[in-house]
Scaffold this motif. Sequence first.
Motif, short mmCIF file in Angstrom:
data_model
loop_
_atom_site.label_atom_id
_atom_site.label_comp_id
_atom_site.label_asym_id
_atom_site.label_seq_id
_atom_site.Cartn_x
_atom_site.Cartn_y
_atom_site.Cartn_z
N THR A 173 0.80 -1.23 0.00
CA THR A 173 0.00 0.00 0.00
C THR A 173 0.83 1.27 0.00
O THR A 173 0.28 2.35 -0.23
N ASP A 174 2.14 1.19 0.27
CA ASP A 174 2.95 2.41 0.35
C ASP A 174 3.96 2.54 -0.79
O ASP A 174 4.66 3.54 -0.90
N ARG A 202 -2.17 -7.54 2.93
CA ARG A 202 -2.20 -6.18 2.42
C ARG A 202 -1.55 -5.26 3.44
O ARG A 202 -1.82 -5.37 4.65
N GLY A 203 -0.68 -4.37 2.97
CA GLY A 203 -0.07 -3.43 3.90
C GLY A 203 1.21 -2.84 3.38
O GLY A 203 1.54 -2.93 2.20
N GLU A 204 1.97 -2.25 4.30
CA GLU A 204 3.19 -1.55 3.95
C GLU A 204 4.33 -2.54 3.67
O GLU A 204 4.38 -3.64 4.24
N ALA A 208 5.55 -5.99 5.78
CA ALA A 208 5.30 -7.22 5.03
C ALA A 208 6.58 -8.04 4.89
O ALA A 208 6.57 -9.27 5.06
N GLY A 222 0.32 -2.19 10.50
CA GLY A 222 0.59 -1.87 9.10
C GLY A 222 0.21 -2.98 8.16
O GLY A 222 0.33 -2.82 6.94
N LEU A 223 -0.27 -4.13 8.70
CA LEU A 223 -0.62 -5.28 7.86
C LEU A 223 -2.04 -5.75 8.17
O LEU A 223 -2.50 -5.67 9.31
N THR A 224 -2.70 -6.28 7.15
CA THR A 224 -3.98 -6.95 7.31
C THR A 224 -3.92 -8.26 6.54
O THR A 224 -3.59 -8.28 5.35
#
Length: 238
Positions: A173-174, A202-204, A208, A222-224
Amino acid sequence: MDYPALFQAEAEALLASAAKDLDAPVPACPGWDCRRLVSHVARLLDSTVAHLPRGVVDPPPRVERPPAESAALVEHYRRAVAATAALLRDLDPAAPAWNMTLEPRVVGFWRRRLAHELQIHAWDAAGAAGEARPLDPVLAADGIDELLRALLPASRAAGLSGPGDGTAHIHLTDTPGEWMIGLAGDKVDVTEGHAKGDAGLRGEAGPALLALWGRTGFDAPGLTAFGDTDLLLALRAG
């Protein structure tokens, strides 16, 4: 991406943190202290210096452990970093060189691999010193790509990674980065793009990468994680 420069920066950051207390425990590596961490990296670099200039793809010779005494270990590490950085900078990336994966056996593999190895271990050392060291998103995204495309297939083929068959999707995402990973027996298939998998993350990029290296969980800030989250464990390269 200037891997030799990134390697040098991460190697210096590692020592700056670890040298504050070589006897400090490393939370991310249970049972290790900073002395062992520095020694581990120095020995890896000694091996790199021994095998990269040979121009062959045979496994490298065994190297001795670095000295344990603090001042001698720090100096040994600094010399190993300098020698490795010079080789990564000066050798032809297409020159033959052994590696432990299914990737082409060339020097260029080690330029990328060592930049990422040192990025993770610099984070380890920062944690031992009680410091927060966020990972650079672009370098972390490249580290995820290396893990999925180079390290995981070799680990899975050797039976060293966690079990599990299915599909997993990773979406950063970043910074740009999106992969679909198919796991079937000892095979790993990686493609780029958006799709729904049996599991999702999903996340940074930094969090990750740390989760994929087992430094944190897949539920870290920062994570899902989605779906069959146990399957995400099979993405770790062992």
